[in-house]
Design an enzyme around this catalytic site. Structure first.
Site, PDB file in Angstrom:
ATOM      1  N   ASP A   1       0.946  -1.225  -0.296  1.00  0.00           N
ATOM      2  CA  ASP A   1      -0.020  -0.094  -0.068  1.00  0.00           C
ATOM      3  C   ASP A   1       0.904   1.129   0.048  1.00  0.00           C
ATOM      4  OD1 ASP A   1      -1.438   2.196   0.946  1.00  0.00           O
ATOM      5  OD2 ASP A   1      -2.873   0.787   1.876  1.00  0.00           O
TER       6      ASP A   1
ATOM      7  N   SER B   1      -2.059  12.400 -15.491  1.00  0.00           N
ATOM      8  CA  SER B   1      -3.176  12.391 -16.023  1.00  0.00           C
ATOM      9  C   SER B   1      -3.086  13.476 -16.888  1.00  0.00           C
ATOM     10  CB  SER B   1      -4.375  12.636 -15.187  1.00  0.00           C
ATOM     11  OG  SER B   1      -5.683  13.192 -15.589  1.00  0.00           O
TER      12      SER B   1
ATOM     13  N   TYR C   1      -7.677  16.464  -7.302  1.00  0.00           N
ATOM     14  CA  TYR C   1      -7.146  15.350  -8.212  1.00  0.00           C
ATOM     15  C   TYR C   1      -5.970  15.959  -8.850  1.00  0.00           C
ATOM     16  CZ  TYR C   1      -6.548  11.535 -11.564  1.00  0.00           C
ATOM     17  OH  TYR C   1      -5.979  10.533 -12.505  1.00  0.00           O
TER      18      TYR C   1
ATOM     19  N   LYS D   1      -1.794  15.450  -9.059  1.00  0.00           N
ATOM     20  CA  LYS D   1      -1.165  15.186 -10.278  1.00  0.00           C
ATOM     21  C   LYS D   1      -0.094  15.833 -10.851  1.00  0.00           C
ATOM     22  CE  LYS D   1      -2.992  10.701 -10.756  1.00  0.00           C
ATOM     23  NZ  LYS D   1      -2.087   9.342 -10.932  1.00  0.00           N
TER      24      LYS D   1
HETATM   25  N1  LIG Z   1      -8.334   5.074 -16.395  1.00  0.00           N
HETATM   26  C1  LIG Z   1      -8.235   6.459 -16.866  1.00  0.00           C
HETATM   27  O1  LIG Z   1      -8.899   6.841 -17.789  1.00  0.00           O
HETATM   28  C2  LIG Z   1      -7.116   7.374 -16.214  1.00  0.00           C
HETATM   29  C3  LIG Z   1      -7.036   8.661 -16.721  1.00  0.00           C
HETATM   30  C4  LIG Z   1      -6.103   9.520 -15.961  1.00  0.00           C
HETATM   31  C5  LIG Z   1      -5.250   8.978 -15.187  1.00  0.00           C
HETATM   32  N2  LIG Z   1      -5.222   7.787 -14.658  1.00  0.00           N
HETATM   33  C6  LIG Z   1      -4.481   7.177 -13.865  1.00  0.00           C
HETATM   34  O2  LIG Z   1      -3.958   6.042 -14.163  1.00  0.00           O
HETATM   35  C7  LIG Z   1      -3.358   5.287 -13.165  1.00  0.00           C
HETATM   36  C8  LIG Z   1      -4.238   3.989 -12.957  1.00  0.00           C
HETATM   37  O3  LIG Z   1      -5.664   4.186 -12.939  1.00  0.00           O
HETATM   38  P1  LIG Z   1      -6.578   2.970 -13.362  1.00  0.00           P
HETATM   39  O4  LIG Z   1      -7.629   3.622 -14.275  1.00  0.00           O
HETATM   40  O5  LIG Z   1      -6.157   1.729 -13.808  1.00  0.00           O
HETATM   41  O6  LIG Z   1      -7.439   2.925 -12.045  1.00  0.00           O
HETATM   42  P2  LIG Z   1      -8.318   1.705 -11.297  1.00  0.00           P
HETATM   43  O7  LIG Z   1      -8.944   0.822 -12.131  1.00  0.00           O
HETATM   44  O8  LIG Z   1      -8.974   2.659 -10.128  1.00  0.00           O
HETATM   45  O9  LIG Z   1      -7.050   1.219 -10.361  1.00  0.00           O
HETATM   46  C9  LIG Z   1      -6.303   1.800  -9.528  1.00  0.00           C
HETATM   47  C10 LIG Z   1      -5.220   0.864  -8.758  1.00  0.00           C
HETATM   48  O10 LIG Z   1      -4.397   1.651  -7.867  1.00  0.00           O
HETATM   49  C11 LIG Z   1      -4.441   0.809  -6.665  1.00  0.00           C
HETATM   50  N3  LIG Z   1      -4.331   1.872  -5.523  1.00  0.00           N
HETATM   51  C12 LIG Z   1      -5.013   2.740  -5.006  1.00  0.00           C
HETATM   52  N4  LIG Z   1      -4.447   3.236  -3.845  1.00  0.00           N
HETATM   53  C13 LIG Z   1      -3.542   2.618  -3.494  1.00  0.00           C
HETATM   54  C14 LIG Z   1      -2.639   2.713  -2.649  1.00  0.00           C
HETATM   55  N5  LIG Z   1      -2.467   3.707  -1.425  1.00  0.00           N
HETATM   56  N6  LIG Z   1      -1.554   1.505  -2.515  1.00  0.00           N
HETATM   57  C15 LIG Z   1      -1.419   0.899  -3.616  1.00  0.00           C
HETATM   58  N7  LIG Z   1      -2.254   0.660  -4.498  1.00  0.00           N
HETATM   59  C16 LIG Z   1      -3.190   1.585  -4.577  1.00  0.00           C
HETATM   60  C17 LIG Z   1      -5.855   0.117  -6.914  1.00  0.00           C
HETATM   61  O11 LIG Z   1      -5.827  -0.967  -5.762  1.00  0.00           O
HETATM   62  P3  LIG Z   1      -6.971  -1.764  -5.200  1.00  0.00           P
HETATM   63  O12 LIG Z   1      -7.155  -2.647  -6.324  1.00  0.00           O
HETATM   64  O13 LIG Z   1      -6.231  -2.491  -4.173  1.00  0.00           O
HETATM   65  O14 LIG Z   1      -7.841  -0.706  -4.739  1.00  0.00           O
HETATM   66  C18 LIG Z   1      -5.751  -0.421  -8.139  1.00  0.00           C
HETATM   67  O15 LIG Z   1      -5.121  -1.419  -8.467  1.00  0.00           O
HETATM   68  C19 LIG Z   1      -3.875   6.017 -11.708  1.00  0.00           C
HETATM   69  O16 LIG Z   1      -2.675   6.642 -11.139  1.00  0.00           O
HETATM   70  C20 LIG Z   1      -4.990   6.983 -12.354  1.00  0.00           C
HETATM   71  O17 LIG Z   1      -4.968   8.366 -11.528  1.00  0.00           O
HETATM   72  C21 LIG Z   1      -6.136   6.919 -15.284  1.00  0.00           C
END
Ligand SMILES: NC(=O)c1ccc[n+]([C@@H]2O[C@H](COP(=O)([O-])OP(=O)(O)OC[C@H]3O[C@@H](n4cnc5c(N)ncnc54)[C@H](OP(=O)(O)O)[C@@H]3O)[C@@H](O)[C@H]2O)c1
Length: 279
Positions: A61, A133, A146, A150
């Site tokens: 974590d 992001s 947010y 970032k």
């Molecule tokens: N999806 C998009 O369109 C998008 C757009 C812009 C930026 N992002 C960025 O891309 C990255 C990946 O996002 P995603 O879309 O894959 O999101 P997601 O599906 O919500 O997955 C987030 C991941 O981060 C983990 N996490 C959250 N808090 C944590 C902590 N304190 N310690 C360790 N792990 C933690 C979660 O673990 P758990 O499974 O245990 O909760 C999960 O594996 C993020 O940084 C997000 O801000 C995504």
């Protein structure tokens, strides 16, 4: 760089992080997927095994890294773990949400980087990558907490890129636009109208804009391929996109003017207390 040595990915239990752990294993790295729950670690290991790949996992974590130390032989670290919180006007935003976002995105990343940089130096160099992001490129209303967290990462990566270049450590910032994960799907959830008071009209416009981005999302595996390409490409720029929406916003940001962008957003989202244009 050659795809050899260890690659560590945070938040690798689902979404983009999981896709990236599998992609990097497929490219030839020895992957350590960092997850918060053993079931998530087992799932990513099993998915790798089903594809003939070896993916190791450990619990981390990033808010509470305990005595975790990145492994010897580290060549790539991807800070991917991320969270979102209710989109709220700053006036009505909650201190706990600001703290949670900064804890995970900024302080977690700083501490893990502090532990990983000596390992990367021992390996003769490598890549430190962070997923921020493309929202940081546009002054989106109700998204200040947010975006600020970032943007803090984006700024620290710039300084770090200069600090660690002499050690052959390349810094890479990936700015996703829309990747089809649980985080993106949650964007379609209605904003908490009851909590929005005088910002309700603005919020409904923001909701429309948010919802539109969901249909533009690419699959995590596709985004992961683009990120792995950038990790392996020694001539990649500091900031890269991993999907068409992110690429278009990054291109516009590079060629546009910041005041014009701000004025455009004010015009797009302008509402007054009676529903008319704000003055
Ligand atoms: N999806 C998009 O369109 C998008 C757009 C812009 C930026 N992002 C960025 O891309 C990255 C990946 O996002 P995603 O879309 O894959 O999101 P997601 O599906 O919500 O997955 C987030 C991941 O981060 C983990 N996490 C959250 N808090 C944590 C902590 N304190 N310690 C360790 N792990 C933690 C979660 O673990 P758990 O499974 O245990 O909760 C999960 O594996 C993020 O940084 C997000 O801000 C995504």
């Amino acid at each position: 760089m050659q795809a050899e040595g260890v690659a560590v990915v945070t938040g690798a239990g689902r979404g983009l992080g999981r896709a990236l752990a599998l992609e990097l294993a497929g490219r030839g790295f020895e992957v350590e997927a960092l997850v918060r729950r053993p079931e998530a670690g087992e799932a990513v290991r099993a998915e790798g095994a089903a594809r003939g790949l070896r993916v190791g996992w450990r619990i981390l974590d990033v808010d509470e890294p305990g005595d975790y130390q990145p492994p010897a032989g580290l060549r790539v670290l991807v800070h991917n773990a991320g969270i979102d919180r209710d989109w709220l006007p700053l006036e009505l935003s909650r201190e706990a949400d600001w703290r949670a976002l900064f804890e995970t995105h900024v302080f977690g990343l700083v501490e893990l980087s502090r532990r990983a940089l000596p390992r990367l130096r021992e390996s003769g160099g490598g890549v430190l990558c962070a997923i921020t992001s493309c929202s940081i490129l546009t002054p989106m209303p109700l998204f200040s907490a947010y975006r600020a967290s970032k943007l803090a990462v984006s700024a620290l990566l710039e300084s770090l890129a200069v600090e660690v270049a002499p050690f052959h450590i390349r810094v890479l910032e990936v700015l996703p636009g829309a990747v089809r994960t649980e985080m993106l799907e949650a964007v379609a959830d209605p904003l908490p109208a009851a909590a929005l008071g005088p910002y309700r009209d603005l919020a409904s416009r923001v909701q429309q804009a948010r919802s539109a981005s969901v249909g533009l999302g690419v699959e995590p595996a596709e985004a992961a391929r683009r990120i792995a390409d950038a990790i392996l490409d020694d001539s990649a720029p500091l900031r890269v996109a991993c999907d068409p929406m992110g690429a278009s916003l990054l291109g516009a940001w590079r060629t546009g003017d910041d005041e014009g962008r701000l004025r455009g957003m004010i015009a797009t989202f302008a509402t007054g207390p009676a529903g008319g244009r704000g003055e």
